[in-house]
Scaffold this active site. Sequence first.
Site, short mmCIF file in Angstrom:
data_model
loop_
_atom_site.label_atom_id
_atom_site.label_comp_id
_atom_site.label_asym_id
_atom_site.label_seq_id
_atom_site.Cartn_x
_atom_site.Cartn_y
_atom_site.Cartn_z
N ASP A 13 1.09 -1.06 0.08
CA ASP A 13 -0.08 -0.18 -0.02
C ASP A 13 0.98 1.07 -0.09
O ASP A 13 2.23 1.01 0.36
CB ASP A 13 -1.00 0.03 1.40
CG ASP A 13 -2.05 1.22 1.26
OD1 ASP A 13 -2.53 1.36 0.19
OD2 ASP A 13 -2.29 1.59 2.20
N ASP A 15 -0.15 5.04 0.95
CA ASP A 15 -0.47 5.80 2.09
C ASP A 15 -0.44 4.94 3.37
O ASP A 15 -1.17 4.06 3.69
CB ASP A 15 -2.00 6.71 1.99
CG ASP A 15 -2.02 7.79 0.81
OD1 ASP A 15 -0.75 8.46 0.91
OD2 ASP A 15 -2.79 7.50 -0.01
N ASP A 209 -1.29 -0.89 5.89
CA ASP A 209 -1.31 -0.32 7.51
C ASP A 209 -2.86 -0.33 7.94
O ASP A 209 -3.08 0.07 9.00
CB ASP A 209 -0.87 1.10 7.26
CG ASP A 209 -2.19 2.03 6.66
OD1 ASP A 209 -2.20 1.54 5.46
OD2 ASP A 209 -2.66 3.04 7.05
#
Length: 259
Positions: A13, A15, A209
């Site tokens: 990922d 961000d 995250d």
Amino acid sequence: MSTRKPIESWLTDMDGVLIHEGTPIPGADAFLTGLKESGKPFLVLTNNSIYTPRDLHARLTRMGLHVPVGNIWTSALATAKFLDDQRPGGTAYVIGEAGLTTALHDVGYVLTDHDPDYVVLGETRTYSFEALTKAIRLINGGARFICTNPDQTGPSPEGVLPAAGSVAALITKATGKDPYFVGKPNPLMMRAGLNVIGAHSETSAMIGDRMDTDVLAGLESGMETFLVLTGLTTLPDIDRYPFRPSRVVDSIADLVAEI
């Protein structure tokens, strides 16, 4: 427990893993450099459909992170691929930005508000009441409802912003029609991404995250999963979910040695 095969390709990922509010996370550059030097296939993923891969390449470059355009995979690209597979040369009424409209144009879709095959909802910072009203009427008239991703909120320097999932809920409430979400945690986005780089889930890993999108998508795609604690999910959050990542690490810096 069965022993997994060595990791030969990586999906990560963007961000919360590589960047946070426009700033590189320590270790991100070393991780990307290691991937490129290893020659292993990799993709940087984002559920955000606003930007084209070329836009994201430029944004990341300005931050000192060098990711080739071909190694960026967005929910907009996954949505365009899905629609091209489902109904080649179709038509769509689109609420979104250049990342989504460009992806659909590139697969040969015609964007129109006249009896479209699909209403496609993506991210934009300028959702208009007029556009949403038109989408609702088109869906009520028979257009199929697609949404690039189910994220309810997105990050910004000023705080959280409503994202596509929240706007999709508004349309669903008005039409009684649920959208088909293409982006994470739908494993469709992951499997399509793996196909792009010629990788197999048994020898691939997903870094994210968020438990509810990144880890879940990786798990359901059959990949090894790494949760970093530099984004939305905190350590106490993990036990709230009925599934777990393969490993939890503080940040992307802890995975440089894994490449």
